[in-house]
Design a protein around this motif. Structure first.
Motif, PDB file in Angstrom:
ATOM      1  N   LEU A 151      -5.867   6.792  -6.309  1.00  0.00           N
ATOM      2  CA  LEU A 151      -5.889   5.487  -5.641  1.00  0.00           C
ATOM      3  C   LEU A 151      -7.295   5.039  -5.250  1.00  0.00           C
ATOM      4  O   LEU A 151      -7.496   3.863  -4.927  1.00  0.00           O
ATOM      5  CB  LEU A 151      -5.017   5.540  -4.387  1.00  0.00           C
ATOM      6  CG  LEU A 151      -3.516   5.760  -4.605  1.00  0.00           C
ATOM      7  CD1 LEU A 151      -2.813   5.899  -3.262  1.00  0.00           C
ATOM      8  CD2 LEU A 151      -2.913   4.608  -5.399  1.00  0.00           C
ATOM      9  N   ARG A 201      -0.262   7.955   5.012  1.00  0.00           N
ATOM     10  CA  ARG A 201       0.766   7.158   4.324  1.00  0.00           C
ATOM     11  C   ARG A 201       1.948   8.020   3.894  1.00  0.00           C
ATOM     12  O   ARG A 201       3.116   7.591   3.983  1.00  0.00           O
ATOM     13  CB  ARG A 201       0.161   6.466   3.105  1.00  0.00           C
ATOM     14  CG  ARG A 201      -0.863   5.398   3.431  1.00  0.00           C
ATOM     15  CD  ARG A 201      -1.419   4.780   2.151  1.00  0.00           C
ATOM     16  NE  ARG A 201      -2.511   3.855   2.413  1.00  0.00           N
ATOM     17  CZ  ARG A 201      -3.240   3.286   1.443  1.00  0.00           C
ATOM     18  NH1 ARG A 201      -2.972   3.567   0.158  1.00  0.00           N
ATOM     19  NH2 ARG A 201      -4.216   2.454   1.743  1.00  0.00           N
ATOM     20  N   TRP A 223       2.050   9.353  -5.855  1.00  0.00           N
ATOM     21  CA  TRP A 223       2.544  10.702  -5.518  1.00  0.00           C
ATOM     22  C   TRP A 223       3.632  11.152  -6.497  1.00  0.00           C
ATOM     23  O   TRP A 223       3.650  12.285  -6.960  1.00  0.00           O
ATOM     24  CB  TRP A 223       3.081  10.682  -4.079  1.00  0.00           C
ATOM     25  CG  TRP A 223       3.686  11.993  -3.664  1.00  0.00           C
ATOM     26  CD1 TRP A 223       3.032  13.162  -3.440  1.00  0.00           C
ATOM     27  CD2 TRP A 223       5.075  12.243  -3.426  1.00  0.00           C
ATOM     28  NE1 TRP A 223       3.930  14.150  -3.082  1.00  0.00           N
ATOM     29  CE2 TRP A 223       5.189  13.603  -3.063  1.00  0.00           C
ATOM     30  CE3 TRP A 223       6.227  11.451  -3.477  1.00  0.00           C
ATOM     31  CZ2 TRP A 223       6.420  14.191  -2.759  1.00  0.00           C
ATOM     32  CZ3 TRP A 223       7.444  12.030  -3.165  1.00  0.00           C
ATOM     33  CH2 TRP A 223       7.540  13.387  -2.815  1.00  0.00           C
ATOM     34  N   THR A 248       1.043   4.157  -2.941  1.00  0.00           N
ATOM     35  CA  THR A 248       0.862   5.577  -2.619  1.00  0.00           C
ATOM     36  C   THR A 248       2.075   6.385  -3.080  1.00  0.00           C
ATOM     37  O   THR A 248       1.931   7.481  -3.640  1.00  0.00           O
ATOM     38  CB  THR A 248       0.650   5.757  -1.109  1.00  0.00           C
ATOM     39  OG1 THR A 248      -0.477   4.971  -0.699  1.00  0.00           O
ATOM     40  CG2 THR A 248       0.392   7.221  -0.762  1.00  0.00           C
ATOM     41  N   VAL A 289      -4.293   9.029   2.601  1.00  0.00           N
ATOM     42  CA  VAL A 289      -3.096   9.358   1.835  1.00  0.00           C
ATOM     43  C   VAL A 289      -2.138  10.188   2.681  1.00  0.00           C
ATOM     44  O   VAL A 289      -0.917   9.968   2.670  1.00  0.00           O
ATOM     45  CB  VAL A 289      -3.479  10.129   0.552  1.00  0.00           C
ATOM     46  CG1 VAL A 289      -2.240  10.685  -0.135  1.00  0.00           C
ATOM     47  CG2 VAL A 289      -4.251   9.216  -0.387  1.00  0.00           C
ATOM     48  N   ARG A 311       0.830  -1.213   0.000  1.00  0.00           N
ATOM     49  CA  ARG A 311       0.000   0.000   0.000  1.00  0.00           C
ATOM     50  C   ARG A 311       0.863   1.260   0.000  1.00  0.00           C
ATOM     51  O   ARG A 311       0.577   2.234  -0.709  1.00  0.00           O
ATOM     52  CB  ARG A 311      -0.944  -0.013   1.205  1.00  0.00           C
ATOM     53  CG  ARG A 311      -2.073  -1.016   1.088  1.00  0.00           C
ATOM     54  CD  ARG A 311      -3.138  -0.762   2.144  1.00  0.00           C
ATOM     55  NE  ARG A 311      -2.634  -1.069   3.493  1.00  0.00           N
ATOM     56  CZ  ARG A 311      -2.728  -2.259   4.073  1.00  0.00           C
ATOM     57  NH1 ARG A 311      -3.302  -3.272   3.415  1.00  0.00           N
ATOM     58  NH2 ARG A 311      -2.269  -2.440   5.293  1.00  0.00           N
TER      59      ARG A 311
END
Length: 421
Positions: free
Chosen positions: A374, A384, A360, A356, A381, A352
């Motif tokens: 996502l 993360r 990005w 992410t 987000v 995951r």
């Protein structure tokens, strides 16, 4: 076929009465004798008429220096006349008429002109035979039968010529394929370092000579394809003239001249329906081996399920996959070093975070843009991204490190390890 109706198998019922058989034998022999006397002059007359009608007809001499056409006409007439007095099978002299057919095939002509010549010869011969029939008082029904037998006899001659023509065509096709394979070997041979960039690729390899023998004009650019057989005995795709095709290899190969020419890609797509494989990028003729390498690499990825299968794809449409997946060992080593901070995050959570991070890097946006990509909540987000910054520290702001991270993460996504946004 014979002048006698019962010799023409399967064409006349056995119970049908033959008008020719009813002619007294003495009268038949007299007709045949007069006809045989006429054969040499008649053959010359027929050949003269044929040459007047077809002035471009080549004159081929036999071993004795006599025109083969004249020999064939004379033998055909003799064979036909000699069977008139006996219920014998026709004598076609197959070697002569097969040679006629072979000659048409080797010269690249169709059989239409040869059959037209045969028909002209039969018409001229029939006129003279009809005159002899009047002289010898052969009844009209018998002469009608004789005319029918003459055209059946013509069918037999045509059959022999077709056989020779087919033999020549097969021989030519085999020779053409052999020359094309030799040409492809020269085209696709790896060039030595000192040959790189040479403006004359055929100067040392005999490429120019092989191309001339194969009747293949050397193009400036080519693309090389590698195919996967849909079945063991699959018929070769109809790629059209100009495209070199080698079906002898385990994975058939093709060389496409001027691959960017208008309509060429669409023609190839239609021709290769049902096949799968890859066509390498267009390259200068001297670099054909490079295009082959990319096509082989693409086929390898197809076989591993990393590129779409079931069609012939173009490498130029899958550049990212070929660039990122082909140097597998290098990419894996870079990934091991770049993604080391994820080693202690657990498989699911690490995946995951990797998803992410890639989103990005691709968007260069904030949490809302990444979240939209996502399909998660922006707050997720943000959480993360904070973890990512903790794991990588200041390195995450280094342009070179961000480039390496995006490179390895895109490669993993192409392999299906991250899924697609």
């Amino acid at each position: 076929m014979s002048a006698s109706p019962d010799v023409s198998e399967g064409r006349r019922p056995a119970a049908t009465r033959s008008a020719w058989r009813d002619v007294p034998p003495l009268q038949v022999r007299r007709f045949a004798a007069l006809a045989l006397e006429e054969v040499p002059v008649l053959a010359q007359d027929i050949l003269r008429e044929i040459r007047a009608e077809y002035p471009g007809l080549p004159v081929v001499l036999d071993e004795s220096g006599e025109p083969m056409a004249l020999v064939g006409i004379r033998r055909a007439l003799e064979g036909f006349v000699q069977q008139l007095a006996a219920a014998d099978r026709p004598r076609y002299h197959p070697e002569v008429f097969q040679e006629f057919g072979r000659g048409e095939g080797l010269e690249g002509r169709s059989l239409d002109s040869l059959q037209a010549i045969y028909r002209l010869g039969v018409r001229l011969a029939w006129r003279r035979l009809a005159e002899i029939g009047q002289q010898t008082e052969i009844p009209p029904p018998a002469m009608y039968e004789l005319a029918e037998s003459g055209f059946e006899y013509l069918d037999g001659l045509v059959d022999q010529s077709v056989r020779g023509y087919a033999e020549a065509a097969a021989r030519q096709a085999g020779e053409r394929l052999r020359l094309q394979r030799k040409l492809m070997e020269s085209l696709l041979a790896e060039r030595r370092p000192e040959q790189q960039g040479s403006p004359a690729p055929g100067a040392d390899s005999g490429l120019d000579e092989r191309a001339a023998r194969a009747g293949w004009p050397l193009p400036e650019r080519v693309a090389v394809g590698v195919l996967l057989r849909p079945a063991r005995e699959a018929v070769a795709p109809a790629v059209g003239e100009g495209v070199l095709l080698d079906m002898e290899a385990e994975q058939p190969r093709l060389v496409v001249p001027d691959p960017d020419a208008a309509g060429r890609p669409e023609l190839l797509r239609r021709a290769m329906t049902g096949w799968s494989g890859a066509i390498g990028p267009p390259v200068p003729l001297a670099d054909a081996a490079k295009s082959l390498r990319w096509a082989q690499a693409a086929v390898g990825l197809m076989q591993r399920g990393l590129l779409p299968a079931g069609e012939v794809l173009y490498c130029t449409e899958h550049t990212e996959a070929l660039v990122l997946l082909q140097p597998e060992e290098l990419i894996e080593d870079l990934a091991r070093r770049c993604l080391a901070p994820l080693d202690h995050c657990g498989p699911a959570h690490g995946r995951r975070l990797a998803q992410t991070l890639l989103a990005w890097l691709e968007t260069r946006g904030g949490a809302p843009e990444v979240a939209a990509r996502l399909g998660v909540h922006p707050q997720t987000v943000r959480y993360r991204l904070r973890q990512i910054r903790e794991l990588w520290g200041d390195e995450i702001d280094d342009p070179d490190r961000r480039f390496e991270l995006e490179l390895v993460l895109r490669a993993r996504r192409l392999r299906g390890e991250l899924g697609r946004p």
